[in-house]
Motif scaffolding. Structure first.
Motif, PDB file in Angstrom:
ATOM      1  N   SER A  79      47.632  31.573 -37.039  1.00  0.00           N
ATOM      2  CA  SER A  79      47.532  31.830 -35.600  1.00  0.00           C
ATOM      3  C   SER A  79      48.687  31.191 -34.849  1.00  0.00           C
ATOM      4  CB  SER A  79      46.200  31.311 -35.066  1.00  0.00           C
ATOM      5  OG  SER A  79      46.099  31.524 -33.677  1.00  0.00           O
ATOM      6  N   LEU A  82      51.911  33.204 -35.215  1.00  0.00           N
ATOM      7  CA  LEU A  82      51.963  34.374 -34.342  1.00  0.00           C
ATOM      8  C   LEU A  82      52.243  33.978 -32.904  1.00  0.00           C
ATOM      9  CD1 LEU A  82      49.031  36.511 -35.776  1.00  0.00           C
ATOM     10  CD2 LEU A  82      51.477  36.932 -36.014  1.00  0.00           C
ATOM     11  N   LYS A 251      44.086  38.107 -31.911  1.00  0.00           N
ATOM     12  CA  LYS A 251      44.394  37.240 -33.043  1.00  0.00           C
ATOM     13  C   LYS A 251      43.121  36.658 -33.652  1.00  0.00           C
ATOM     14  CE  LYS A 251      48.729  35.670 -30.894  1.00  0.00           C
ATOM     15  NZ  LYS A 251      49.678  36.246 -31.838  1.00  0.00           N
ATOM     16  N   LYS A 252      42.209  36.225 -32.788  1.00  0.00           N
ATOM     17  CA  LYS A 252      40.980  35.589 -33.254  1.00  0.00           C
ATOM     18  C   LYS A 252      40.111  36.572 -34.026  1.00  0.00           C
ATOM     19  CE  LYS A 252      38.878  31.608 -33.202  1.00  0.00           C
ATOM     20  NZ  LYS A 252      39.528  30.432 -33.826  1.00  0.00           N
ATOM     21  N   ALA A 254      41.147  39.222 -35.588  1.00  0.00           N
ATOM     22  CA  ALA A 254      41.820  39.580 -36.837  1.00  0.00           C
ATOM     23  C   ALA A 254      41.687  38.481 -37.881  1.00  0.00           C
ATOM     24  CB  ALA A 254      43.297  39.873 -36.577  1.00  0.00           C
ATOM     25  N   SER A 255      41.703  37.217 -37.436  1.00  0.00           N
ATOM     26  CA  SER A 255      41.668  36.111 -38.389  1.00  0.00           C
ATOM     27  C   SER A 255      40.252  35.710 -38.785  1.00  0.00           C
ATOM     28  CB  SER A 255      42.395  34.893 -37.802  1.00  0.00           C
ATOM     29  OG  SER A 255      41.766  34.462 -36.609  1.00  0.00           O
ATOM     30  N   SER A 446      48.514  40.067 -36.919  1.00  0.00           N
ATOM     31  CA  SER A 446      47.155  39.565 -37.136  1.00  0.00           C
ATOM     32  C   SER A 446      46.487  40.294 -38.295  1.00  0.00           C
ATOM     33  CB  SER A 446      46.323  39.731 -35.863  1.00  0.00           C
ATOM     34  OG  SER A 446      46.808  38.903 -34.830  1.00  0.00           O
TER      35      SER A 446
END
Length: 545
Positions: A79, A82, A251-252, A254-255, A446
């Protein structure tokens, strides 16, 4: 000469400027017979104004080449990595409009000098950042000061060149700095990383900006617009803060998958974006002229512009890592292999002007996006041992397609609005460019990070700390392998490269689908607008008859 207030300081009486040099002549634009022609000093001033444009453009691509070294030196999480890439174009995009208005009020040269000073100082801070958090903060500040540079340069250029023909030539030269910077980024970055540490890619900004600070007071006359629009602080805040939680949410999700924090962040970004748009529709002096989007050609062209940059930015993010960490090329070698793609971007951008004389844009813009689609489809075939030639072809297809589409969309954006609104249209075009660059990395990056972690099969017996480091990024795995016994290190590297290749395959598939869908939507919308225009023209001809 005072400029009419505009979003990005493209004067509202001159719709001829685009980033790639394509122009749309306005019949309403006439130069007075006695307009003075610029002398040698003005052309030296143009050279000075190109310096910050080159730097901002190089900064958009050069960082991707330092990601492998950054990953090993600072050990950022996926994260954080990115955010290191994304925070700069996000802040830049959010403040472009604001800084254009501020330059009108306080003086364009003054704002340029303040921005150049800040950009230079923060570049030193970024070069010596001791951890990922400090580097993210430095990149955010670079975005802040970078936003002061772009509006100021073009507004000052317009005051240097009052003659139409000279001004168009000057703007074309100024715009070529974007393409030159994109092409130079991989080469400059590769050479620096071959000879110095990762921080050198930020230090190269300093001597260039020192030259600008020395010569600008002598070559560039001050200009401002006393009647410029009032700056709305709440709109400024909303324009920036609406994007940050939105990208964080992407991002959150995706991770970590579906999580309360990821969903809440995404919804918060959307809600703040809605508030921003509502405020612009009700304001007497909006930062963003939302009404322009009612024009079908304008809206379709902005979307195509966004998607063209989205495609190439996402590609550069993972291709640079693939070349260096999977194929084990040096940074300089990786940069040279990407040069044909950068050249294709410039060449197709220049060819677009000639192609537009023989084919309609409703056909050419989708063709550019379809070329990018083909490049991404080829990207789905990559494995841990693919030939470097495949990467070259992928980048040529995506880069060439993006160059063709972006040139024509910039031209269409300006041509689709009345001359007095060309400044607002140009500002939106620039913002779409920066958002495309940011979200291309955020979304595709992501997905790549999520697939990498999911598909990574670690060899048995790894220390938990080493295993965690390897799971974060491919660069982390390469760094972790350095301290392992030969057999275990080889097993880890083979597994990490295979997982990364799987991530590239899925990311390329998503990029191909998005580019294809956009090509279809754009083609249909522009074709319908073209037919409507023809019908209106035919009806007008019948009435006249």
């Amino acid at each position: 000469m005072a400029d009419t207030p505009s979003l990005h300081r493209h004067d509202t009486t001159d719709p001829s400027t685009t980033r790639t040099g394509a122009s749309t002549a306005s019949t309403a634009e006439k130069t007075a017979p006695d307009a003075p022609r610029a002398g040698r000093r003005a052309w030296f001033g143009l050279a000075a104004l190109m310096l910050p444009v080159l730097l901002v453009s190089i900064d958009n691509t050069v960082l991707s080449f330092a990601i492998p070294q950054l990953s090993q030196a600072l050990s950022p999480s996926a994260s954080q990595l990115l955010w290191i890439v994304d925070i700069y174009p996000l802040i830049l995009a959010g403040l472009l409009v604001t800084m254009g208005t501020l330059g009108d009020r306080v003086g364009r040269r003054r704002l340029l000098l303040v921005g150049a000073t800040g950009f230079g100082l923060v570049s030193v801070y970024a070069a010596f950042a001791g951890d990922a958090t400090h580097l993210i903060a430095a990149r955010a500040l670079l975005g802040l000061f970078g936003a002061t540079l772009m509006p100021s340069t073009l507004a000052l250029l317009r005051n240097l060149f009052l003659d139409d023909n000279q001004r168009r030539l000057a703007i074309a030269i100024w715009a070529s700095a974007f393409s030159a910077g994109s092409a130079l980024g991989p080469i400059v970055g590769g050479w620096l990383l071959e000879h110095f540490w990762w921080g050198s890619i930020f230090l190269i900004n300093v001597p260039v900006l020192v030259v600008l600070l020395v010569v600008a007071p002598f070559l560039l006359p001050e200009s401002r617009n006393p009647g410029s629009a009032r700056l709305d602080p709440l709109s400024v805040v909303l324009s920036v803060v609406s994007m940050l939680p939105f990208v964080f949410g992407i991002k959150k999700l995706a991770s970590d998958g579906i999580s309360p924090l990821g969903v809440a962040s995404l919804l918060l970004g959307v809600a703040l974006g809605v508030l921003f748009v509502r405020r612009q529709t009700r304001s007497s002096s909006p930062l963003l002229e939302v009404g322009l989007f009612r024009n079908r050609v304008f809206s379709a062209s902005v979307l195509a512009n966004f998607m063209a940059v989205f495609s190439i930015s996402g590609l550069i993010f993972f291709v640079s890592q693939y070349l260096q960490l999977v194929l084990e090329l040096s940074p300089m070698e990786a940069g040279l292999y990407l040069l044909p793609g950068a050249a294709a971007t410039v060449a197709m951008g220049l060819a677009a002007v000639a192609l537009a004389r023989i084919a309609p844009i409703w056909l050419l813009i989708p063709v550019g996006l379809l070329l990018a689609t083909l490049g991404y489809l080829l990207g789905t075939t990559l494995t841990g041992s693919s030939s470097v030639g495949v990467i070259v072809v992928i980048f040529v297809l995506v880069g060439g397609g993006a160059g063709l589409a972006e040139t024509l969309t910039n031209d269409a954006i300006l041509a689709s609005v009345p001359p007095e609104r060309a400044g607002a249209a140009s500002g939106i075009s620039e913002t779409a460019y920066e958002l495309g660059a940011s979200l291309g990395v955020a979304i595709l990056g992501s997905v790549l990070a999520a697939v990498y972690r999911t598909r990574l099969e670690l060899p048995a017996g790894l220390d938990p700390a080493v295993a965690d480091q390897a799971r974060e990024t491919l660069g982390g795995a390469v760094s972790a392998a350095d301290g392992l016994p030969a057999g275990q290190a080889d097993a880890l590297l083979e597994a990490a490269k295979a997982a990364f290749a799987h991530g590239v395959d899925l990311t390329s598939a998503i990029g191909a689908v998005l580019a294809l869908l956009t090509a279809v939507v754009i083609g249909v919308a522009l074709r319908a607008a073209h037919r409507a225009t023809r019908r209106a023209a035919d009806q007008g001809a019948l009435v006249d008859a």
